[in-house]
Design an enzyme around this catalytic site. Structure first.
Site, PDB file in Angstrom:
ATOM      1  N   ASN A  42       0.852  -1.250  -0.011  1.00  0.00           N
ATOM      2  CA  ASN A  42       0.143   0.000   0.343  1.00  0.00           C
ATOM      3  C   ASN A  42       0.437   1.276   0.481  1.00  0.00           C
ATOM      4  O   ASN A  42      -0.028   2.755   0.231  1.00  0.00           O
ATOM      5  CB  ASN A  42      -1.338   0.401   1.076  1.00  0.00           C
ATOM      6  CG  ASN A  42      -0.502   0.621   2.119  1.00  0.00           C
ATOM      7  OD1 ASN A  42       1.326  -0.103   2.556  1.00  0.00           O
ATOM      8  ND2 ASN A  42      -1.074   0.446   3.368  1.00  0.00           N
ATOM      9  N   THR A  45       4.877   2.948   3.747  1.00  0.00           N
ATOM     10  CA  THR A  45       6.349   3.312   3.627  1.00  0.00           C
ATOM     11  C   THR A  45       7.515   2.522   3.192  1.00  0.00           C
ATOM     12  O   THR A  45       8.665   3.154   2.423  1.00  0.00           O
ATOM     13  CB  THR A  45       7.142   2.102   5.209  1.00  0.00           C
ATOM     14  OG1 THR A  45       6.797   0.901   5.701  1.00  0.00           O
ATOM     15  CG2 THR A  45       6.661   3.221   6.418  1.00  0.00           C
ATOM     16  N   GLY A 110      -6.435 -17.121   5.508  1.00  0.00           N
ATOM     17  CA  GLY A 110      -7.162 -17.495   4.507  1.00  0.00           C
ATOM     18  C   GLY A 110      -6.843 -17.882   2.614  1.00  0.00           C
ATOM     19  O   GLY A 110      -7.252 -19.082   2.519  1.00  0.00           O
ATOM     20  N   LYS A 113      -4.503 -20.940   3.309  1.00  0.00           N
ATOM     21  CA  LYS A 113      -6.319 -21.698   3.299  1.00  0.00           C
ATOM     22  C   LYS A 113      -6.942 -21.816   2.162  1.00  0.00           C
ATOM     23  O   LYS A 113      -6.723 -23.591   1.097  1.00  0.00           O
ATOM     24  CB  LYS A 113      -6.487 -21.843   3.920  1.00  0.00           C
ATOM     25  CG  LYS A 113      -7.657 -22.831   4.759  1.00  0.00           C
ATOM     26  CD  LYS A 113      -8.749 -22.788   5.853  1.00  0.00           C
ATOM     27  CE  LYS A 113      -9.951 -23.053   6.382  1.00  0.00           C
ATOM     28  NZ  LYS A 113     -10.975 -22.789   6.474  1.00  0.00           N
ATOM     29  N   ARG A 114      -7.231 -21.435   1.441  1.00  0.00           N
ATOM     30  CA  ARG A 114      -7.593 -21.629   0.127  1.00  0.00           C
ATOM     31  C   ARG A 114      -7.406 -22.303  -0.894  1.00  0.00           C
ATOM     32  O   ARG A 114      -7.608 -23.348  -1.233  1.00  0.00           O
ATOM     33  CB  ARG A 114      -8.508 -20.418  -0.724  1.00  0.00           C
ATOM     34  CG  ARG A 114      -9.707 -20.056   0.146  1.00  0.00           C
ATOM     35  CD  ARG A 114     -11.185 -18.658  -0.804  1.00  0.00           C
ATOM     36  NE  ARG A 114      -9.835 -17.786  -0.921  1.00  0.00           N
ATOM     37  CZ  ARG A 114      -9.486 -16.881  -0.138  1.00  0.00           C
ATOM     38  NH1 ARG A 114     -10.766 -16.659   1.200  1.00  0.00           N
ATOM     39  NH2 ARG A 114      -9.177 -15.510  -0.252  1.00  0.00           N
ATOM     40  N   TYR A 153       2.562  -2.618  17.873  1.00  0.00           N
ATOM     41  CA  TYR A 153       3.444  -3.361  16.712  1.00  0.00           C
ATOM     42  C   TYR A 153       3.562  -4.689  17.498  1.00  0.00           C
ATOM     43  O   TYR A 153       3.680  -5.651  16.500  1.00  0.00           O
ATOM     44  CB  TYR A 153       4.760  -2.257  16.582  1.00  0.00           C
ATOM     45  CG  TYR A 153       6.070  -3.553  15.397  1.00  0.00           C
ATOM     46  CD1 TYR A 153       5.200  -3.560  14.304  1.00  0.00           C
ATOM     47  CD2 TYR A 153       6.759  -4.071  16.146  1.00  0.00           C
ATOM     48  CE1 TYR A 153       6.235  -3.707  13.023  1.00  0.00           C
ATOM     49  CE2 TYR A 153       7.654  -4.725  15.249  1.00  0.00           C
ATOM     50  CZ  TYR A 153       8.120  -4.602  13.528  1.00  0.00           C
ATOM     51  OH  TYR A 153       8.595  -4.625  13.126  1.00  0.00           O
ATOM     52  N   LYS A 157       2.272  -8.202  16.056  1.00  0.00           N
ATOM     53  CA  LYS A 157       3.431  -9.621  15.862  1.00  0.00           C
ATOM     54  C   LYS A 157       2.493 -10.216  16.818  1.00  0.00           C
ATOM     55  O   LYS A 157       2.803 -12.073  16.084  1.00  0.00           O
ATOM     56  CB  LYS A 157       4.584  -9.200  15.806  1.00  0.00           C
ATOM     57  CG  LYS A 157       4.796  -7.983  14.985  1.00  0.00           C
ATOM     58  CD  LYS A 157       4.994  -8.637  13.363  1.00  0.00           C
ATOM     59  CE  LYS A 157       5.199  -7.243  12.455  1.00  0.00           C
ATOM     60  NZ  LYS A 157       5.223  -7.854  10.872  1.00  0.00           N
ATOM     61  N   ARG A 194      15.183   4.643  11.061  1.00  0.00           N
ATOM     62  CA  ARG A 194      15.936   3.917  12.232  1.00  0.00           C
ATOM     63  C   ARG A 194      17.328   3.853  12.466  1.00  0.00           C
ATOM     64  O   ARG A 194      17.548   4.673  11.648  1.00  0.00           O
ATOM     65  CB  ARG A 194      15.035   2.273  11.222  1.00  0.00           C
ATOM     66  CG  ARG A 194      14.282   1.388  12.425  1.00  0.00           C
ATOM     67  CD  ARG A 194      13.997   0.332  11.057  1.00  0.00           C
ATOM     68  NE  ARG A 194      13.738   0.312  10.301  1.00  0.00           N
ATOM     69  CZ  ARG A 194      12.869  -0.789   9.190  1.00  0.00           C
ATOM     70  NH1 ARG A 194      13.133  -2.039   9.639  1.00  0.00           N
ATOM     71  NH2 ARG A 194      12.533  -0.236   7.779  1.00  0.00           N
TER      72      ARG A 194
END
Ligand code: NAD
Ligand code: UDP
Length: 340
Positions: A42, A45, A110, A113-114, A153, A157, A194
């Site tokens: 998206n 970052t 999901g 799995k599919r 975060y 996680k 960072r």
């Protein structure tokens, strides 16, 4: 039952967060191995320019997509890396950070799995919180504040790891969990926030080096090519090995020592400045990588000096000195208009 990958030599691999720092190196390596790579991001970052050199490759596809929404594709493997990793970025919109880890994991599990895909989660040493055990082994459950600034975060996680194991137990989904320790290298965003990118950008511009606290806290830094190697080895490991497995370089040093090494390597005139330590900043961190060696035959190869030299060269090439005063962010000058 045969999966698509059993019938085809070339694997079709989905990388979420593929336009980010680690994701772009991973996409590059998977393509070089002869796979088809579908990268979704998206661009929160990450940047298109991180994968611009891959766009002409017929086996590479880039799609703007947010993993908090379902995604449908026929793939053999999924590397789930989507999530901002720098504290400044993941704390910008903490609710979205938790959604990215939790809803993102649900959506990608999901999908796995599919289509019977194998799925690897980019988890983190942050699941150990401010660890009371040193070095950190995978068996350690951690010391995490559930209501602090880093919790979106850390707990996101941790919940993603829970979801991975519940899909594994409940649906027999083939899962892999990598607990990634601090990783650095070329293509970190100069304004990522960072420590390695901040210090190098500051040193190259002869700007003050922003040390949070007294710089006595430690980290152990892994070079990006080693990390990518570890992720791929983990994905390729037998199905009965799920991890979690630590992937990091156990070469521990204090943040102050890191600053001094970078100053020396860049022949910088920068001075150290001491700023407020962010809350819940872990005091010591170092992976125990015994399991990575025995289970996936992985150990890092690039020394800190070598990795820093390659990273410094990258930032030098980007002519960051020209951006003096605006090429990095600290907690003090932070503003969300990162520019490109
Ligand atoms: P990064 O911020 O450079 O990359 C994250 C990528 O995810 C970016 O491209 C970003 O745009 C994308 N993203 C964020 N939210 C998204 C969403 N909702 N939907 C789709 N894409 C989204 O960080 P990185 O260092 O490359 O980290 C990659 C992964 O590795 C992250 O999951 C991070 O938690 C994990 N990790 C990294 C480190 C490290 O030291 N680099 C350490 C531990 C864990
Ligand atoms: N840090 C620092 N100066 C900076 C950025 C970070 O002293 O400009 C410190 C930070 O407080 C932490 C360590 O460096 O103790 C690593 O920070 P980073 O954000 O890179 O990763 P994380 O805290 O998630 O390990």
């Amino acid at each position: 039952m045969n999966t698509i990958s059993d019938l085809r030599l070339k694997k079709r691999i989905l990388v979420t967060g593929g336009a980010g720092f680690l994701g772009s190196h991973l996409c590059e390596r998977l393509l070089a191995q002869g796979n088809e790579v579908l990268c979704i991001d998206n661009f929160f970052t990450g940047r298109r320019q991180n994968v611009a050199h891959l766009l002409g490759c017929p086996d590479f596809e880039l799609i703007r997509h947010d993993v908090t929404f379902p995604f449908y594709a026929e793939v053999d493997e999924i590397y789930n890396l989507a999530c901002p990793a720098s504290p400044i970025h993941y704390q910008h919109d903490p609710v979205q950070t938790t959604k990215t880890s939790v809803h993102g994991a649900i959506n990608m599990l999901g999908l796995a799995k599919r289509v019977h895909a194998k799925i690897l989660q980019a988890s983190t040493s942050e699941v150990y919180g401010d660890p009371a055990q040193h070095p950190q082994r995978e068996s350690y459950w951690g010391n995490v504040n559930p209501i602090g600034y880093r919790s979106c975060y850390d707990e996101g996680k941790r919940c993603a790891e829970t979801l991975f194991f519940d899909y594994f137990r409940q649906h027999k989904t083939r899962i892999k969990i990598a607990r990634i320790f601090n990783t650095y290298g070329p293509r970190m965003h100069p304004k990522d926030g960072r420590v390695v990118s901040n210090f190098i950008v500051q040193a190259l511009a002869n700007e003050p080096i922003s040390i949070y606290g007294r710089g006595e806290q430690s980290r152990s830094f892994c070079y990006v090519s080693d990390l990518v190697d570890g992720l791929i080895r983990l994905m390729d490991s037998p199905d009965n090995f799920t991890g979690p497995v630590n992937i990091g370089n156990p070469n521990e040093l204090s943040i102050r020592e890191l600053a001094e090494i970078i100053l020396l390597m860049t022949s910088s005139k920068s001075k150290l400045v001491f700023q407020e330590l962010p809350s819940d900043d872990p005091f010591r961190r170092m992976p125990d990588i015994t399991l990575a060696l025995s289970a996936i035959n992985w150990t890092p190869r690039i020394s800190l000096r070598k990795g820093l030299a390659l990273t410094i060269e990258h930032f030098q090439q980007q002519k960051l000195q020209a951006q003096k005063g605006s090429g990095f962010i600290t907690r003090e000058n932070y503003c969300y208009d990162r520019g490109e």
